[in-house]
Enzyme design. Structure first.
Site, PDB file in Angstrom:
ATOM      1  N   GLU A 153       3.245  -5.690   7.600  1.00  0.00           N
ATOM      2  CA  GLU A 153       2.268  -4.813   8.173  1.00  0.00           C
ATOM      3  C   GLU A 153       2.231  -4.342   9.755  1.00  0.00           C
ATOM      4  O   GLU A 153       1.943  -3.341  10.218  1.00  0.00           O
ATOM      5  CB  GLU A 153       0.889  -5.502   7.770  1.00  0.00           C
ATOM      6  CG  GLU A 153       0.288  -5.244   6.487  1.00  0.00           C
ATOM      7  CD  GLU A 153       0.795  -6.347   5.596  1.00  0.00           C
ATOM      8  OE1 GLU A 153       1.409  -7.068   6.033  1.00  0.00           O
ATOM      9  OE2 GLU A 153       0.335  -6.445   4.386  1.00  0.00           O
ATOM     10  N   GLU A 185       0.059  -9.718  -1.040  1.00  0.00           N
ATOM     11  CA  GLU A 185      -1.299 -10.378  -1.084  1.00  0.00           C
ATOM     12  C   GLU A 185      -1.913 -10.272  -2.561  1.00  0.00           C
ATOM     13  O   GLU A 185      -2.689 -11.193  -2.784  1.00  0.00           O
ATOM     14  CB  GLU A 185      -2.274  -9.393  -0.295  1.00  0.00           C
ATOM     15  CG  GLU A 185      -1.794  -9.371   1.131  1.00  0.00           C
ATOM     16  CD  GLU A 185      -2.706  -8.540   2.052  1.00  0.00           C
ATOM     17  OE1 GLU A 185      -2.705  -7.119   1.890  1.00  0.00           O
ATOM     18  OE2 GLU A 185      -3.096  -8.882   2.936  1.00  0.00           O
ATOM     19  N   GLY A 194       0.433  -5.520   0.618  1.00  0.00           N
ATOM     20  CA  GLY A 194      -0.482  -5.780  -0.471  1.00  0.00           C
ATOM     21  C   GLY A 194       0.194  -6.306  -1.762  1.00  0.00           C
ATOM     22  O   GLY A 194      -0.566  -6.832  -2.529  1.00  0.00           O
ATOM     23  N   ALA A 197       0.964  -1.111  -0.107  1.00  0.00           N
ATOM     24  CA  ALA A 197      -0.087   0.120   0.016  1.00  0.00           C
ATOM     25  C   ALA A 197       0.877   1.216  -0.159  1.00  0.00           C
ATOM     26  O   ALA A 197       1.901   1.353   0.581  1.00  0.00           O
ATOM     27  CB  ALA A 197      -0.826  -0.090   1.375  1.00  0.00           C
TER      28      ALA A 197
END
Ligand code: DAK
Length: 259
Positions: free
Chosen positions: A132, A112, A109, A63
């Site tokens: 994270e 992910e 992300g 992110a």
């Protein structure tokens, strides 16, 4: 599109995450563009989609931390929760197989997103992590669940709690990626795999992906029921008749049409 590049040929699409100045970190604009693009891609009748990152350093560095930090609460929750989850879901449920060509950092992300793809190929310089909890948050786009499914709960929890970075070779050893290539060989290898997939019967491949995804969490018996319907669908295609007749008549099948 500002944050994505897209091209396709011979039923194979290549989607490039394109914010190289921020190592392809996903921001609200990229999430919006992904969500707008996927319904159009689904209409293209692709047989395989490759996702990669632009530049030589990153697939996606997760992110956009600067944007996430600055966004008001409602927008942050929308883009970095609901909408980013929807984007991962659009990739996972895309009707054709999706290959992640991981050409560098796949962090947060980014990992992910790679985990939402069906198959992960990596370059030797690829680095994987879920950082994270070192940023005061937690993985929010399916990273916990998909990482556990990909590498097993023990290894996944170690990586999630420690945020330790994995190099490509270790990612290969634990089954996070399918194969590792020298950087310049990654895209040719991804395209070669996509071509192999695209040469098979599209209805059969799509049904196989649908059942593979749907069967997670089901009993075998439940998934057999789904299989029955999907198998029946394959049997109604011209491709099935053509390929089986060619086998029986000891000749090469024609190219599959998807009908
Ligand atoms: N966000 C914004 N900018 C980034 C960035 C990121 N994630 N990663 C890199 N950049 C920018 C840098 O700020 C730098 O910009 P300039 O200074 O040149 O303007 C440029 O990209 C180049 O980066 P570096 O100079 O840092 O390059 P290095 O080679 O030195 O280091 C690095 C590369 C990847 C190791 C480093 O940039 C790094 O650690 N980046 C941060 C990686 C990271 O922690 N990513 C995870 C973010 S958390 C959720 C869904 C998803 C998420 C959360 C919630 N919900 C559904 C609830 C996701 C969370 C995450 O992904």
């Amino acid at each position: 599109m500002n944050t994505l590049l897209y091209e396709s040929h011979d039923f194979i699409g290549v989607l490039t995450l394109n914010r190289p100045q921020a190592l392809n970190a996903f921001n609200s604009e990229m999430v919006d563009e992904l969500l707008a693009l996927f319904p159009d891609l689904a209409k293209e009748k692709l047989r395989c989609l490759i996702i990669t990152g632009s530049g030589e350093k990153a697939f996606m560095a997760g992110a956009d931390i600067a944007e996430m930090n600055a966004l008001p609460y409602e927008k942050a929750v929308h883009y970095y929760c609901d909408a980013s989850n929807a984007a991962m879901e659009a990739v996972e449920q895309f009707p054709a197989p999706v290959i992640a060509a991981v050409n560098g950092y796949a962090l947060g992300g980014g990992n992910e997103l790679a985990l939402s793809c069906d198959i992960r190929l990596a370059s030797e310089n690829a680095v994987f992590a879920q950082p994270e909890v070192s940023l005061g948050i937690m993985p929010g786009s399916g990273g916990i669940q998909r990482l556990m499914r990909a590498v097993g709960p023990g290894k996944a929890k170690e990586l999630l709690y420690t945020t330790r970075r994995l190099k490509a070779e270790e990612a290969l050893a634990i089954g996070l990626v399918n194969a590792v290539y020298p950087r310049e060989e990654l895209m040719p290898a991804a395209v070669a795999m996509a071509e192999k997939i695209a040469a098979n019967a599209p209805v059969g491949v799509a049904a196989t992906k649908r059942i593979a995804n749907a069967s997670i969490g089901m009993t075998l018996e439940e998934s057999y029921r789904l299989e029955l319907e999907a198998f029946g669908g394959c049997f109604k295609t011209n491709d099935q008749k053509m390929a089986m007749t060619a086998f029986v008549e000891k000749r090469k099948p024609e190219p599959f049409t998807g009908n």
